[in-house]
Design a protein around this motif. Structure first.
Motif, PDB file in Angstrom:
ATOM      1  N   TYR A 210       1.001  -7.620   2.950  1.00 40.42           N
ATOM      2  CA  TYR A 210       2.164  -7.421   4.097  1.00 40.42           C
ATOM      3  C   TYR A 210       2.997  -6.490   3.314  1.00 40.42           C
ATOM      4  O   TYR A 210       3.407  -6.785   1.950  1.00 40.42           O
ATOM      5  N   HIS A 213       7.852  -1.193   5.043  1.00 40.27           N
ATOM      6  CA  HIS A 213       7.392   0.130   4.996  1.00 40.27           C
ATOM      7  C   HIS A 213       8.229   1.057   5.957  1.00 40.27           C
ATOM      8  O   HIS A 213       7.885   0.553   7.271  1.00 40.27           O
ATOM      9  N   LEU A 216       9.423  -0.853   9.200  1.00 41.35           N
ATOM     10  CA  LEU A 216       8.478  -1.968   9.797  1.00 41.35           C
ATOM     11  C   LEU A 216       7.974  -2.945   8.733  1.00 41.35           C
ATOM     12  O   LEU A 216       7.979  -2.734   7.740  1.00 41.35           O
ATOM     13  N   LEU A 217       7.386  -4.042   9.395  1.00 40.63           N
ATOM     14  CA  LEU A 217       6.751  -4.967   8.507  1.00 40.63           C
ATOM     15  C   LEU A 217       5.094  -4.874   8.967  1.00 40.63           C
ATOM     16  O   LEU A 217       4.858  -4.887   9.908  1.00 40.63           O
ATOM     17  N   ARG A 218       4.519  -4.290   7.963  1.00 37.33           N
ATOM     18  CA  ARG A 218       2.908  -3.823   8.095  1.00 37.33           C
ATOM     19  C   ARG A 218       1.994  -4.842   7.491  1.00 37.33           C
ATOM     20  O   ARG A 218       2.275  -5.337   6.375  1.00 37.33           O
ATOM     21  N   LYS A 219       0.736  -4.901   8.172  1.00 38.81           N
ATOM     22  CA  LYS A 219      -0.152  -5.609   7.517  1.00 38.81           C
ATOM     23  C   LYS A 219      -1.354  -4.976   7.091  1.00 38.81           C
ATOM     24  O   LYS A 219      -1.914  -3.933   7.965  1.00 38.81           O
ATOM     25  N   TYR A 220      -2.209  -5.111   5.979  1.00 35.11           N
ATOM     26  CA  TYR A 220      -3.359  -4.557   5.795  1.00 35.11           C
ATOM     27  C   TYR A 220      -4.455  -5.619   5.144  1.00 35.11           C
ATOM     28  O   TYR A 220      -3.994  -6.634   4.588  1.00 35.11           O
ATOM     29  N   SER A 229      -5.541  -0.895   7.949  1.00 36.06           N
ATOM     30  CA  SER A 229      -4.222  -1.041   8.848  1.00 36.06           C
ATOM     31  C   SER A 229      -4.487  -2.249   9.721  1.00 36.06           C
ATOM     32  O   SER A 229      -5.387  -2.126  10.655  1.00 36.06           O
ATOM     33  N   ALA A 232       1.825  -3.268  12.751  1.00 31.67           N
ATOM     34  CA  ALA A 232       2.964  -3.449  12.401  1.00 31.67           C
ATOM     35  C   ALA A 232       3.809  -4.193  13.398  1.00 31.67           C
ATOM     36  O   ALA A 232       3.666  -4.225  14.438  1.00 31.67           O
ATOM     37  N   SER A 285       0.022  -7.532  15.271  1.00 29.39           N
ATOM     38  CA  SER A 285       1.434  -6.688  16.020  1.00 29.39           C
ATOM     39  C   SER A 285       2.028  -7.349  16.983  1.00 29.39           C
ATOM     40  O   SER A 285       3.113  -7.159  17.368  1.00 29.39           O
TER      41      SER A 285
END
Length: 409
Positions: A210, A213, A216-220, A229, A232, A285
């Motif tokens: 997490y 970036h 935004l808050l992004r998850k991978y 990805s 977000a 998301s």
């Protein structure tokens, strides 16, 4: 206060409901080997003040400046005049600020992470430094600069905006010598502005990420050696700056994040929480954050991490009884901010024999009310003679405790 002026720093511990459990002030005066640690507020730089949790979960680390509050343009001062400091904070609240570096001269110091006695420090120029607890010397291990630092799975990681670096592995393992390389994690963005990040072991290693970036808050998720990805959360105006959390036994991840942070008084950010139950390599998301600590005029939230294990043990059970105690005590301060006196009210039924202590930014007791002076869940504290600033009012009966910030005008 002027932009760039050094300010007092506090580590505020909140429970999962957003109730303040306690606040640990960083030193603002020299005491033995312990030096000062302050940080500036600047709307042009969001990258100072990253805090980290050690890999074993026992300690926090934070970087700052050995300067008095009010020191002008402290980030620009030479490191021969103002050393760049590292605070290592134990789970019992002890603060060690004996680690002082003559690095990042005339530049910002951004983050520190500790593993055993080893410490890694990032800043605005000169790469990443390696030092040891209590040392006044360092080794420059990279040429590229970095922002937030994390040790996970025995590996040092760093966010960066140096060249095409964004989220990188630094050397191999926990490097302590010069000439280390930084390598972008495959599949992740090589543009934009990364801030704090969290790497989670979701069952097969460090395989979920997490990252705050580009607001935004992004998850991978790591799949076949590449980070994929998973969507977000947020829009540009949310300005996500920091994230932390933990993997739960039921497979969910509980996250806490700082957003809407303009790094200025009155716009210092808020804390939200969310539970990612979508699982490994699934889009998150649609997960909706919940506000637990609202913005106020007196805090600028810089970074967020989980409390050390020992700290959690000392506060009994931060996920159960402490939440209920903080809510049931209903501690209130009126007015807040105050000039001459403040009225303290609370639920006397749940704390029949309390004491009240007021501490200043240095942790010194400045007012104390014994149980005999507190009547029917109410007490008045005389504030006359106290310097303007932030104080902490703690209600305690030896078994239960809750604390609130108080601004004295």
């Amino acid at each position: 206060m002027a932009a760039g002026e050094a300010q007092p720093v506090f580590l505020d511990e909140y429970n999962s409901c957003g109730n303040l459990v306690r606040s640990i002030p960083m030193p603002v005066s020299v005491s033995g080997n312990n030096k000062r640690l302050t940080l500036p507020i600047s709307t042009s730089d969001y990258t100072e003040g990253y805090i980290s949790l050690s890999q074993d979960g026992s300690k926090l680390a934070l970087a700052g400046y050995d300067a008095d509050p009010g020191t002008a343009a402290v980030s620009s001062v030479s490191s021969t005049t103002v050393k760049r400091m590292v605070a290592v904070v134990g789970g019992d609240g002890t603060v060690n600020t004996a680690t002082a570096l003559g690095a990042f001269s005339g530049q910002a110091v951004r983050a520190a992470v500790v593993d055993g006695s080893g410490i890694w420090v990032s800043g605005g120029s000169g790469g990443i430094m390696y030092t040891t607890l209590g040392s006044t010397t360092h080794v420059q291990i990279t040429n590229a600069t970095a922002r937030s630092l994390v040790v996970s799975g025995g590996q040092l990681y760093a966010s960066s905006t140096s060249g095409a670096f964004r989220l990188t592995a630094v050397g191999t393992g926990l490097p302590a010598t010069a000439g280390q390389t930084m390598v972008n994690l495959p599949g992740l963005p090589t543009t934009g502005s990364p801030y704090q990040f969290l790497i989670v072991n979701a069952g097969s290693g460090s395989d979920v990420l997490y990252m705050a970036h580009d607001n935004l808050l992004r998850k991978y998720s790591l799949s076949g050696g590449t980070w994929i990805s998973n969507g977000a959360i947020g829009i540009a105006s949310d300005k996500y700056r920091a994230v932390t959390g933990q993997f739960n036994a039921n497979g969910t991840v509980t996250l806490y994040a700082i957003r809407r942070n303009d790094n200025a008084t009155g716009a210092g950010g808020e804390i939200v929480t969310l539970t990612d139950s979508t699982g490994y390599n699934n889009d998150f998301s649609a997960v909706v954050p919940a506000l637990i600590v609202p913005a106020n005029d007196y805090n600028v939230f810089r970074s967020i991490v989980m409390a050390p294990d020992v700290m959690a043990a000392n506060t009994v059970s931060r996920k159960g009884p402490v939440n209920e105690t903080a809510d049931s005590l209903s501690l209130k301060l009126s007015p807040n901010a105050a000039r001459e006196r403040v009225v303290v009210t609370f639920n006397k039924t749940n704390m029949p024999h309390p004491g009240i202590v007021v501490t200043n930014a240095a942790g010194q007791i400045v007012r104390q009310l014994p149980p005999a002076s507190i009547q029917a869940g109410q007490a008045t504290i005389d504030l006359q003679g106290l310097p303007k600033g932030v104080y902490y009012v703690t209600l305690n009966d030896g078994k239960k405790q809750t604390t609130k910030k108080l601004l004295v005008l």
